[in-house]
Design a protein around this motif. Structure first.
Motif, PDB file in Angstrom:
ATOM      1  N   SER A 119       0.812  -1.226   0.000  1.00 10.24           N
ATOM      2  CA  SER A 119       0.000   0.000   0.000  1.00 10.24           C
ATOM      3  C   SER A 119       0.833   1.258   0.000  1.00 10.24           C
ATOM      4  N   PHE A 120       1.920   1.255   0.722  1.00 10.68           N
ATOM      5  CA  PHE A 120       2.686   2.479   0.928  1.00 10.68           C
ATOM      6  C   PHE A 120       4.009   2.423   0.171  1.00 10.68           C
ATOM      7  N   SER A 121       4.596   3.583  -0.002  1.00 10.94           N
ATOM      8  CA  SER A 121       5.890   3.670  -0.680  1.00 10.94           C
ATOM      9  C   SER A 121       6.974   3.138   0.244  1.00 10.94           C
ATOM     10  N   MET A 122       7.607   2.050  -0.145  1.00 13.90           N
ATOM     11  CA  MET A 122       8.656   1.442   0.658  1.00 13.90           C
ATOM     12  C   MET A 122      10.008   1.682  -0.020  1.00 13.90           C
ATOM     13  N   HIS A 123      10.993   2.063   0.777  1.00 16.85           N
ATOM     14  CA  HIS A 123      12.359   2.272   0.284  1.00 16.85           C
ATOM     15  C   HIS A 123      12.383   3.269  -0.874  1.00 16.85           C
ATOM     16  N   ASN A 124      11.633   4.358  -0.699  1.00 15.82           N
ATOM     17  CA  ASN A 124      11.572   5.436  -1.699  1.00 15.82           C
ATOM     18  C   ASN A 124      11.047   4.969  -3.049  1.00 15.82           C
ATOM     19  N   GLU A 125      10.257   3.909  -3.053  1.00 18.31           N
ATOM     20  CA  GLU A 125       9.658   3.423  -4.293  1.00 18.31           C
ATOM     21  C   GLU A 125       8.162   3.713  -4.269  1.00 18.31           C
ATOM     22  N   GLU A 126       7.576   3.776  -5.444  1.00 20.12           N
ATOM     23  CA  GLU A 126       6.146   4.034  -5.559  1.00 20.12           C
ATOM     24  C   GLU A 126       5.363   2.799  -5.129  1.00 20.12           C
ATOM     25  N   PRO A 127       4.084   2.959  -4.759  1.00 24.80           N
ATOM     26  CA  PRO A 127       3.262   1.787  -4.444  1.00 24.80           C
ATOM     27  C   PRO A 127       3.235   0.808  -5.610  1.00 24.80           C
ATOM     28  N   PHE A 128       3.119  -0.467  -5.291  1.00 30.58           N
ATOM     29  CA  PHE A 128       3.222  -1.521  -6.298  1.00 30.58           C
ATOM     30  C   PHE A 128       2.183  -1.364  -7.402  1.00 30.58           C
ATOM     31  N   ALA A 129       0.971  -0.901  -7.043  1.00 27.64           N
ATOM     32  CA  ALA A 129      -0.077  -0.746  -8.051  1.00 27.64           C
ATOM     33  C   ALA A 129       0.329   0.245  -9.138  1.00 27.64           C
ATOM     34  N   LEU A 130       1.070   1.290  -8.772  1.00 29.15           N
ATOM     35  CA  LEU A 130       1.494   2.273  -9.772  1.00 29.15           C
ATOM     36  C   LEU A 130       2.485   1.678 -10.765  1.00 29.15           C
ATOM     37  N   LEU A 131       3.331   0.767 -10.299  1.00 28.29           N
ATOM     38  CA  LEU A 131       4.250   0.092 -11.219  1.00 28.29           C
ATOM     39  C   LEU A 131       3.466  -0.723 -12.247  1.00 28.29           C
ATOM     40  N   LEU A 132       2.411  -1.397 -11.793  1.00 31.08           N
ATOM     41  CA  LEU A 132       1.597  -2.192 -12.712  1.00 31.08           C
ATOM     42  C   LEU A 132       0.812  -1.293 -13.663  1.00 31.08           C
ATOM     43  N   PHE A 133       0.327  -0.153 -13.179  1.00 27.20           N
ATOM     44  CA  PHE A 133      -0.339   0.805 -14.069  1.00 27.20           C
ATOM     45  C   PHE A 133       0.619   1.289 -15.161  1.00 27.20           C
ATOM     46  N   SER A 134       1.874   1.521 -14.795  1.00 27.39           N
ATOM     47  CA  SER A 134       2.853   1.962 -15.794  1.00 27.39           C
ATOM     48  C   SER A 134       3.097   0.870 -16.835  1.00 27.39           C
ATOM     49  N   MET A 135       3.015  -0.395 -16.432  1.00 31.02           N
ATOM     50  CA  MET A 135       3.141  -1.489 -17.410  1.00 31.02           C
ATOM     51  C   MET A 135       1.977  -1.482 -18.383  1.00 31.02           C
ATOM     52  N   VAL A 136       0.787  -1.176 -17.887  1.00 33.13           N
ATOM     53  CA  VAL A 136      -0.400  -1.131 -18.754  1.00 33.13           C
ATOM     54  C   VAL A 136      -0.256  -0.031 -19.800  1.00 33.13           C
ATOM     55  N   THR A 137       0.162   1.159 -19.368  1.00 38.37           N
ATOM     56  CA  THR A 137       0.302   2.259 -20.327  1.00 38.37           C
ATOM     57  C   THR A 137       1.446   2.002 -21.307  1.00 38.37           C
ATOM     58  N   LYS A 138       2.523   1.393 -20.840  1.00 37.35           N
ATOM     59  CA  LYS A 138       3.642   1.080 -21.737  1.00 37.35           C
ATOM     60  C   LYS A 138       3.221   0.056 -22.783  1.00 37.35           C
ATOM     61  N   PHE A 139       2.404  -0.910 -22.376  1.00 40.24           N
ATOM     62  CA  PHE A 139       1.897  -1.909 -23.320  1.00 40.24           C
ATOM     63  C   PHE A 139       1.000  -1.259 -24.370  1.00 40.24           C
ATOM     64  N   CYS A 140       0.097  -0.375 -23.930  1.00 42.78           N
ATOM     65  CA  CYS A 140      -0.842   0.241 -24.864  1.00 42.78           C
ATOM     66  C   CYS A 140      -0.169   1.251 -25.785  1.00 42.78           C
ATOM     67  N   SER A 141       0.931   1.819 -25.351  1.00 39.13           N
ATOM     68  CA  SER A 141       1.639   2.767 -26.207  1.00 39.13           C
ATOM     69  C   SER A 141       2.390   2.076 -27.342  1.00 39.13           C
ATOM     70  N   GLY A 142       2.488   0.737 -27.289  1.00 39.37           N
ATOM     71  CA  GLY A 142       3.193  -0.001 -28.328  1.00 39.37           C
ATOM     72  C   GLY A 142       4.672  -0.167 -28.079  1.00 39.37           C
ATOM     73  N   LEU A 143       5.173   0.326 -26.937  1.00 41.67           N
ATOM     74  CA  LEU A 143       6.600   0.222 -26.643  1.00 41.67           C
ATOM     75  C   LEU A 143       6.984  -1.142 -26.089  1.00 41.67           C
ATOM     76  N   ALA A 144       6.004  -1.875 -25.571  1.00 43.25           N
ATOM     77  CA  ALA A 144       6.291  -3.198 -24.996  1.00 43.25           C
ATOM     78  C   ALA A 144       5.169  -4.161 -25.364  1.00 43.25           C
ATOM     79  N   PRO A 145       5.049  -4.541 -26.633  1.00 41.53           N
ATOM     80  CA  PRO A 145       3.926  -5.404 -27.044  1.00 41.53           C
ATOM     81  C   PRO A 145       4.027  -6.829 -26.510  1.00 41.53           C
ATOM     82  N   HIS A 146       5.175  -7.193 -25.929  1.00 41.74           N
ATOM     83  CA  HIS A 146       5.336  -8.553 -25.440  1.00 41.74           C
ATOM     84  C   HIS A 146       4.863  -8.712 -23.995  1.00 41.74           C
ATOM     85  N   PHE A 147       4.453  -7.632 -23.341  1.00 42.56           N
ATOM     86  CA  PHE A 147       3.990  -7.742 -21.960  1.00 42.56           C
ATOM     87  C   PHE A 147       2.783  -8.689 -21.884  1.00 42.56           C
TER      88      PHE A 147
END
Length: 789
Positions: free
Chosen positions: A191-219
């Motif tokens: 839930s919270f930012s651990m070790h100066n990192e963003e919450p885990f859900a935000l990392l997964l959201f960034s994977m979704v946007t990277k996939f839809c942008s066409g930069l990572a079609p293999h995700f």
């Protein structure tokens, strides 16, 4: 690969009676034979028994784990075993479980063991490395066709992390104190930012946007979405936890407790059963001969009263869809067409067919009125103010603004009406939050700075805030690609990268298996996105109404409303009863026995369930999502009318499940006043169902329209006002303090020069270069400086 279940352009999707979600031209028989033909068709289309479905946060534990793996991945279980036996010879055993119960038990045990050994942070670091692996991305971009071989490492990591989240999230009474402590620690870590990192859900959201942008079609997007949904559910809480939070928040704000538990009310509701045709009466059998009515002044009024009460129960079956005789001409593209990422097709509309007359006698014992209504009525403060404004204008000729206590000069019945309205007055959490926001905007200095609790929901919103539009658009793009009504387009994103094998099938049997796997894959994606969006909206609405409105508005701007209607513009009954599963290949069954040799019969058989749980779950979620987007929003309600959603939604009422019917009826209720008198007259059974199942607002004229309410609303004005309020809220709460016009300014030169500034670690390496570029090489015009001062 085109979805074999999705109707293509110009195709007709059949449902056993020759009529389906598509629109084909048919030659209808004439006269009475036409009515009989249509009745036979509609009788065949409602052979749906009441579905014994229990709505919840998710399906059963085994089902949720099995949906993680596609059937194409089954061969990798053998590879996993070989790797374990080679690398972990002294660390346990593999494959000694002989039942599904044993597999699930030891899988959960091992997940807790792995987490307690600190492996999740190691998997998280590996995931970061794979996301940033530019070589894998460029390799996938160069390939003409992507398969599961391009995402092996990512799929392993995401599968392990999903198993950890899903197994630890599951609560059981037999769990030890150590496991309960580990669960709460894991929840906090996610839930919270651990070790100066963003919450885990935000990392997964960034994977979704990277996939839809066409930069990572293999995700492997299905695994990403499933993990994202479960992480949000685990960290924020499910639907029952939301109800608990709502009760707590109302108590904190000093609001009265809720009149009922909405979850329990919906669970106790029964699906409406279509009555028999013995209730379809012609007027000639109810009315006396015209000669007996002449000269009797009160007879006509009594007859109409009697007929109106019977019309509610004598209408043609609500659940039988009116089938068109010919294809209706499409309206102009400007009114009907909305696009999502460039293309969302015009939503099709079926014309209504008048109900056929029936010659069957009346069965009086079947006419039964409801004993009670399931919901307590609610009245808003503005409803009381509006009622008093109209009454004062009528009886005393002037108004008193927002004063709801002064009743001088009003007749006694108005006093009683106001008393009844106040007894059912409901103040929502959103009303209090909006009032507080107005006060903070008016008096920022006297009220001081707002104290915002650092809850998991608040932290997630803060992290999503500036990229939230991209997140919503990406999710809707994937939902559009996974919808069964979507046509295959060359520019649509490829969501099948983690289901297509390296070598395409060469036999009919292999093609059938892959077709089932592809359909199942799309269904799981729809399920995860619909549940994720609904959870986000409900949690943000409870946290702050303007957080909810911010997400909602971006969903509306991304054409979420026509997208959901397009999804429902199919044979929903066929979608809910689809059999896109192969029981022998489901996890964990496939791990405890050798894979059987598949036959055509075993592939076509599917499972023995009455319906597909995930598809019914998805439909209810999408209907709830549509309700949340349109509730109390006249401009968005008009979008439902413009897209001709009434017949699309009415077709969904053929599914005999109480919760699904409730949310369909809610959507029909809010647009009833705009559909015209003729629609209401020919759909009295639908009106009756709305009255019986949907909550009442005492002075809501939903059942009839007037000139004021039926006028077209200015979409831009309403949405722009809402957007201005949202931006004011986000700016006040989340902008940096130095950007505020009320921030103090330090005018002392020595104080300003003496402040310590946080410089980057590598600044001292380039300090001399910075001095040369920014100080010594810049000419200083002293005369101009003196003149300005």
């Amino acid at each position: 690969m085109e979805d074999p279940a999705a109707p293509g352009a110009g195709s007709v999707s059949t449902n056993g009676n020759g009529n389906g979600g598509g629109k084909g031209k048919q030659t209808a028989p004439k006269g009475r034979e036409a009515f009989r033909s249509q009745r036979r068709e509609s009788e065949g289309s409602v052979d749906c028994p009441t579905l014994e479905f229990e709505y919840g946060d998710a399906d059963g534990h085994a089902a949720e784990l099995s949906e993680l793996y596609s059937y194409t991945e089954n061969l990798e279980f053998t590879t996993n075993r070989r790797c374990f036996e080679e690398d972990f010879k002294t660390q346990g055993t593999f494959g000694e479980c002989d039942s599904e119960v044993d597999v699930l038990h030891w899988s959960r045990y091992n997940c807790f063991l792995l987490y307690q050994m600190g492996t999740f942070s190691a998997f998280l670091e590996l995931l970061h490395m794979e996301i940033d692996n530019s070589q894998a991305c460029s390799s996938a971009l160069r390939k003409p066709a992507i398969s599961i071989a391009d995402s092996t490492e990512l799929r392993v990591l995401l599968s392990v992390m999903y198993l950890l989240v899903e197994n630890i999230r599951l609560e059981r009474e037999t769990d030890s104190c150590r496991w309960r402590t580990a669960r709460e620690t894991f929840r906090t870590e996610l839930s919270f930012s651990m070790h100066n990192e963003e919450p885990f859900a935000l990392l997964l959201f960034s994977m979704v946007t990277k996939f839809c942008s066409g930069l990572a079609p293999h995700f492997p997007i299905k695994k990403v979405l499933l993990l994202l949904w479960k992480v949000v559910m685990f960290t924020l809480g499910g639907f029952e936890h939301l109800q608990v939070l709502k009760v707590q928040k109302r108590a904190e704000l000093g609001l009265p407790p809720l009149a009922e538990d909405s979850i329990q009310v919906v669970k106790s509701m029964r699906a409406a059963s279509p009555p028999s045709y013995t209730l379809d009466l012609g007027e000639s059998q109810l009315a006396p001969p015209p000669s007996k009515l002449r000269g009797r002044r009160g007879s006509r009024r009594q007859l109409l009263t009697k007929q109106d009460s019977l019309d509610i129960y004598n209408e043609r079956d609500l659940f039988k869809t009116e089938e068109p005789a010919t294809e209706e001409e499409e309206e102009s593209a400007g009114d009907g067409e909305r696009t999502l990422d460039g293309e969302l097709d015009l939503l099709e509309q079926d014309p209504l067919v008048p109900p056929p007359p029936s010659q069957a006698p009346l069965s009086a014992e079947r006419v039964s009125f409801p004993k009670g209504l399931p919901w307590a009525p609610k009245v808003r403060q503005k409803d009381i103010e509006h009622f008093l404004e109209m009454s004062r204008n009528k009886f005393i000729g002037f108004t008193l603004g927002q004063d709801t206590d002064t009743l001088v000069g009003l007749p006694r019945p108005i006093h009683e009406s106001v008393k009844t309205l106040k007894q059912h007055k409901y103040i929502s959490i959103a009303d209090v939050q909006i009032k507080n926001e107005e006060d903070l905007e008016k008096c920022p200095m006297s009220l001081g700075e707002e104290v915002v609790p650092e809850t998991p929901c608040e932290i997630l919103y803060q992290g999503m805030l500036y990229s939230l539009p991209q997140y919503m658009i990406a999710l809707l793009k994937i939902l559009l690609a996974a919808a069964p009504t979507s046509k295959a387009k060359t520019d649509s994103i490829n969501i099948l990268a983690d289901v297509l094998p390296e070598e395409m099938p060469i036999t009919v049997l292999q093609s059938m298996k892959l077709g089932i796997d592809v359909n199942r894959h799309k269904e799981i994606i729809v399920k995860s996105i619909s549940a994720l969006l609904l959870l986000l909206l409900k949690h943000f609405k409870l946290n702050h109404i303007y957080q909810f409105e911010y997400v909602s508005q971006h969903l509306v701007f991304a054409n979420c409303i026509p997208l959901i209607l397009k999804f429902f513009n199919q044979n929903i009954l066929s979608y809910i009863t689809a059999k896109n599963s192969i029981s022998a290949l489901d996890y964990p069954c496939c791990t405890i026995q050798d894979l059987p040799e598949l036959t055509t019969e075993s592939l076509e058989a599917g499972d023995n369930n009455q319906f597909c749980w995930r598809n019914l779950f998805s439909c209810i979620n999408l209907l709830r999502l549509l309700n949340k987007l349109t509730k109390w929003k006249h401009s968005r309600t008009m979008m439902l009318v413009v897209f001709k959603s009434a017949p699309i939604l009415k077709r969904a009422l053929k599914v005999k499940q109480a919760m699904l019917q409730l949310y369909v009826l809610k959507l029909l209720k809010i647009q009833t006043k705009y559909l015209g008198r003729q629609w209401r007259k020919s759909n009295m059974k639908t009106m009756s169902a709305i009255y019986q199942k949907v909550r009442h607002r005492m002075n809501d004229d939903w059942a009839y329209g007037n000139d004021v309410d039926a006028r077209p609303w200015d979409f831009q004005a309403e949405e722009c006002t809402l957007r201005a309020n949202i931006e004011a809220f986000n700016s006040r709460r989340y902008d940096k303090p130095q950007d505020s016009e009320f921030s103090p300014v330090d005018n002392c030169l020595q104080s300003v020069l003496g402040q310590r500034l946080d410089l980057p670690e590598d600044f001292h390496y380039s300090y001399e270069l910075w001095l040369e570029r920014e100080v010594f090489s810049q000419p200083i015009c002293w005369e101009e400086l003196l003149q300005n001062h």
